[in-house]
Write a protein that holds these residues in place. Structure first.
Motif, mmCIF file in Angstrom:
data_model
loop_
_atom_site.group_PDB
_atom_site.id
_atom_site.type_symbol
_atom_site.label_atom_id
_atom_site.label_comp_id
_atom_site.label_asym_id
_atom_site.label_seq_id
_atom_site.Cartn_x
_atom_site.Cartn_y
_atom_site.Cartn_z
ATOM 1 N N LYS A 1 16.716 3.505 -15.409
ATOM 2 C CA LYS A 1 17.629 3.125 -16.487
ATOM 3 C C LYS A 1 17.265 1.754 -17.043
ATOM 4 N N THR A 2 17.507 1.632 -18.357
ATOM 5 C CA THR A 2 17.146 0.411 -19.071
ATOM 6 C C THR A 2 18.341 -0.039 -19.909
ATOM 7 N N PRO A 3 18.244 -1.228 -20.500
ATOM 8 C CA PRO A 3 19.262 -1.607 -21.493
ATOM 9 C C PRO A 3 19.165 -0.680 -22.702
ATOM 10 N N CYS A 4 19.983 -0.907 -23.704
ATOM 11 C CA CYS A 4 19.967 -0.109 -24.922
ATOM 12 C C CYS A 4 18.544 0.026 -25.459
ATOM 13 N N PHE A 5 18.198 1.208 -25.947
ATOM 14 C CA PHE A 5 16.844 1.459 -26.437
ATOM 15 C C PHE A 5 16.477 0.608 -27.651
ATOM 16 N N GLY A 6 17.444 -0.078 -28.232
ATOM 17 C CA GLY A 6 17.130 -1.026 -29.297
ATOM 18 C C GLY A 6 16.207 -2.132 -28.819
ATOM 19 N N LEU A 7 16.143 -2.321 -27.502
ATOM 20 C CA LEU A 7 15.276 -3.337 -26.902
ATOM 21 C C LEU A 7 13.797 -3.052 -27.114
ATOM 22 N N PHE A 8 13.451 -1.759 -27.252
ATOM 23 C CA PHE A 8 12.051 -1.350 -27.230
ATOM 24 C C PHE A 8 11.383 -1.510 -28.596
ATOM 25 N N SER A 9 10.676 -2.604 -28.748
ATOM 26 C CA SER A 9 9.840 -2.798 -29.940
ATOM 27 C C SER A 9 8.610 -1.907 -29.816
ATOM 28 N N ALA A 10 7.827 -1.810 -30.874
ATOM 29 C CA ALA A 10 6.594 -1.015 -30.824
ATOM 30 C C ALA A 10 5.657 -1.558 -29.753
ATOM 31 N N ASP A 11 5.535 -2.869 -29.669
ATOM 32 C CA ASP A 11 4.671 -3.490 -28.651
ATOM 33 C C ASP A 11 5.152 -3.147 -27.245
ATOM 34 N N PHE A 12 6.451 -3.192 -27.069
ATOM 35 C CA PHE A 12 7.041 -2.916 -25.762
ATOM 36 C C PHE A 12 6.803 -1.465 -25.364
ATOM 37 N N LEU A 13 6.891 -0.568 -26.330
ATOM 38 C CA LEU A 13 6.668 0.855 -26.073
ATOM 39 C C LEU A 13 5.217 1.124 -25.686
ATOM 40 N N VAL A 14 4.288 0.453 -26.349
ATOM 41 C CA VAL A 14 2.868 0.589 -26.008
ATOM 42 C C VAL A 14 2.634 0.122 -24.570
ATOM 43 N N LEU A 15 3.209 -1.025 -24.226
ATOM 44 C CA LEU A 15 3.060 -1.561 -22.873
ATOM 45 C C LEU A 15 3.660 -0.615 -21.845
ATOM 46 N N LEU A 16 4.815 -0.068 -22.164
ATOM 47 C CA LEU A 16 5.467 0.874 -21.255
ATOM 48 C C LEU A 16 4.598 2.098 -21.021
ATOM 49 N N TYR A 17 4.057 2.669 -22.102
ATOM 50 C CA TYR A 17 3.255 3.882 -21.964
ATOM 51 C C TYR A 17 1.979 3.629 -21.169
ATOM 52 N N PHE A 18 1.241 2.594 -21.520
ATOM 53 C CA PHE A 18 -0.046 2.362 -20.861
ATOM 54 C C PHE A 18 0.099 1.796 -19.453
ATOM 55 N N SER A 19 1.296 1.361 -19.104
ATOM 56 C CA SER A 19 1.553 0.979 -17.715
ATOM 57 C C SER A 19 1.734 2.215 -16.851
ATOM 58 N N HIS A 20 2.068 3.331 -17.506
ATOM 59 C CA HIS A 20 2.361 4.554 -16.776
ATOM 60 C C HIS A 20 1.385 5.677 -17.099
ATOM 61 N N GLN A 21 0.940 5.731 -18.363
ATOM 62 C CA GLN A 21 -0.065 6.678 -18.844
ATOM 63 C C GLN A 21 0.290 8.139 -18.590
ATOM 64 N N LYS A 22 1.499 8.495 -18.920
ATOM 65 C CA LYS A 22 1.897 9.896 -18.936
ATOM 66 C C LYS A 22 3.077 10.036 -19.899
ATOM 67 N N THR A 23 3.390 11.272 -20.243
ATOM 68 C CA THR A 23 4.495 11.510 -21.157
ATOM 69 C C THR A 23 5.794 10.936 -20.595
ATOM 70 N N ILE A 24 6.508 10.205 -21.431
ATOM 71 C CA ILE A 24 7.784 9.622 -21.026
ATOM 72 C C ILE A 24 8.872 10.125 -21.964
ATOM 73 N N GLN A 25 9.950 10.648 -21.379
ATOM 74 C CA GLN A 25 11.091 11.092 -22.157
ATOM 75 C C GLN A 25 12.145 9.978 -22.208
ATOM 76 N N PHE A 26 12.810 9.872 -23.350
ATOM 77 C CA PHE A 26 13.919 8.930 -23.490
ATOM 78 C C PHE A 26 15.189 9.756 -23.676
ATOM 79 N N ASN A 27 16.073 9.682 -22.689
ATOM 80 C CA ASN A 27 17.303 10.462 -22.748
ATOM 81 C C ASN A 27 18.274 9.789 -23.723
ATOM 82 N N MET A 28 18.322 10.327 -24.950
ATOM 83 C CA MET A 28 19.184 9.790 -26.006
ATOM 84 C C MET A 28 20.346 10.738 -26.303
#
Length: 201
Positions: A95-122
């Motif tokens: 769980k994370t804070p509100c998804f408004g936190l995720f800038s494009a840069d932050f999303l790139v960092l999140l993905y490449f830190s994990h390198q697999k499909t990530i779902q966002f439960n909205m």
């Protein structure tokens, strides 16, 4: 909670700076910047975190979120899900804070830190007072996926589209995860209690 570091704000440090990104994106208009610093009216702030996501220097930060810890909780999960910590019972592996936190840069960092499909439960976002972040977040996802082919980030708005699987644990991982779950629930309850009666500063 939003942590403010006055010395990082370019608008305060440089007189000729016209940066007003946080003020412009705030839907509640609760941010003011003056020679005395950055002020957020916490009585009106909804903690959508959009201001944090657009600050170019990190003058505004989410105080209680650790990206590395969040990513580590997604390990060993074939199709991991991130959820909002405002909803205690929501299906998510982390769980994370509100998804408004995720800038494009932050999303790139999140993905490449994990390198697999990530779902966002909205699935609950439409019922939240911060539902204004939905089109902004979706636009950021679309921007990234249209430019970086290998990125697979899936915002899920309908419960029926969510692909959730419980993590499998051996004995050691079970007790480690149990400890982490207890700690996360304490953090979430602390977050709710802290934001129940916000004060201005």
């Amino acid at each position: 909670m939003i942590n403010v570091t006055r010395s990082r704000c370019v608008c305060i440090r440089y007189n000729d700076s016209t940066c007003k990104r946080c003020i412009e994106i705030c839907p509640e208009k609760v941010i003011t910047i003056s020679a005395n610093g950055i002020r957020i009216d916490e009585n009106k702030c909804t903690y959508c975190m959009l201001c944090v996501s657009v600050c170019p220097t990190g003058a505004l930060e989410e105080k209680n979120f650790n990206l590395a810890a969040s990513v580590s909780r997604l390990a060993d999960t074939p199709l991991p899900i991130l959820g909002c910590r405002r909803r205690i019972g929501i299906k998510a592996h982390s769980k994370t804070p509100c998804f408004g936190l995720f800038s494009a840069d932050f999303l790139v960092l999140l993905y490449f830190s994990h390198q697999k499909t990530i779902q966002f439960n909205m699935t609950e976002c439409g019922k939240c007072r911060n539902k204004h972040i939905i089109p902004i977040f979706l636009e950021r996802i679309q921007f990234l996926t249209s430019r970086i082919n290998e990125i697979t980030l899936l915002p899920v708005l309908n419960e029926s589209d969510l692909q959730f699987e419980e993590k499998a644990y051996n004995r050691r991982k079970f007790f480690n995860e149990f400890k982490n779950i207890v700690a996360r629930n304490i953090d979430e309850l602390s977050f709710e209690r802290t934001n129940a009666a916000p004060k201005s500063y």
